[in-house]
Design an enzyme around this catalytic site. Structure first.
Site: not given
Ligand SMILES: [Zn+2]
Length: 211
Positions: A150, A156, A165
């Site tokens: 999860t 994502e 990120d």
């Molecule tokens: Zn990522």
């Protein structure tokens, strides 16, 4: 939704030829020629491609909104048709994001703005574009067994909403991805991530309309 048959045939061909080693790169190559954005575990760093992915999603949404002038809520539509094993995680991650932010809403449906795919890829899970301006999220089987599935899916999906990120971050941060290791179970974005998404969809969509 785009190339499930192509993907299957490439995988089959690779197996038939005994190219097990190259199997890992087959799904993404089959889906499209677009550039890889970022891997969940942090091996690829391509900020430009990541931005292209987000732009593709925003433009898709903007186009639909332009066609329906009365619409007020910003809705991003996704498809799980090519990621049947991950329907539970995808639904949970949409629920997590929908309860975390106010300016954008994720909804499963037809004529999607992006699609989830599943398969085996040595690079792991990632968000990318297909080379024709459409965005997709690839969920890798092995990585989703190693890490909290999860969390991987919600991470994502964070790229769909425009977050980059930040692998050096703590487990409490969703976009730190695989950085904190496989023991990290947190699938919730922190306060900064929530407010960043709300900012992006307040101003990001407005700029998409101008373009
Ligand atoms: Zn990522």
């Amino acid at each position: 939704m785009r190339h499930p048959k192509v993907l299957t045939s490439v995988l089959t061909a690779a197996l038939g030829l005994g190219l097990a080693a190259s199997l890992g790169t087959a799904p993404a190559a089959a889906v499209g020629t677009g550039t890889l954005t970022r891997n969940y575990a942090g091996s690829a760093e391509e900020a430009k491609a990541n931005q292209a992915f987000f732009d593709a999603v925003v433009k898709s949404v903007a186009k639909k909104r332009a066609a329906v002038p009365g619409a007020t809520a910003v809705t991003v539509v996704y498809s799980t048709a090519n990621a049947p094993s991950f329907r539970t995680q995808i639904a949970r991650s949409a629920q997590i994001w929908n309860s975390s932010v106010a300016n954008v809403r994720l909804v499963e449906g037809s004529n999607p703005d992006f699609a989830y795919y599943e398969g085996n890829d040595s690079r792991g899970s990632y968000a990318s574009t297909d080379g024709h301006g459409s965005g997709y999220i690839f969920l890798d089987y092995r990585q989703n067994q190693q890490y909290n599935s999860t969390r991987v899916t919600a991470h994502e999906t964070g790229h769909v909403l425009g977050l980059p990120d930040h692998y050096s971050g703590p487990c409490s941060e969703l976009m730190s991805g695989g950085g904190p290791g496989t023991s990290c179970q947190n699938a919730q974005p922190n306060a900064q991530e929530r407010s960043r998404v709300d900012q992006l969809w307040r101003y990001g969509l407005a700029s998409a309309f101008k373009g």
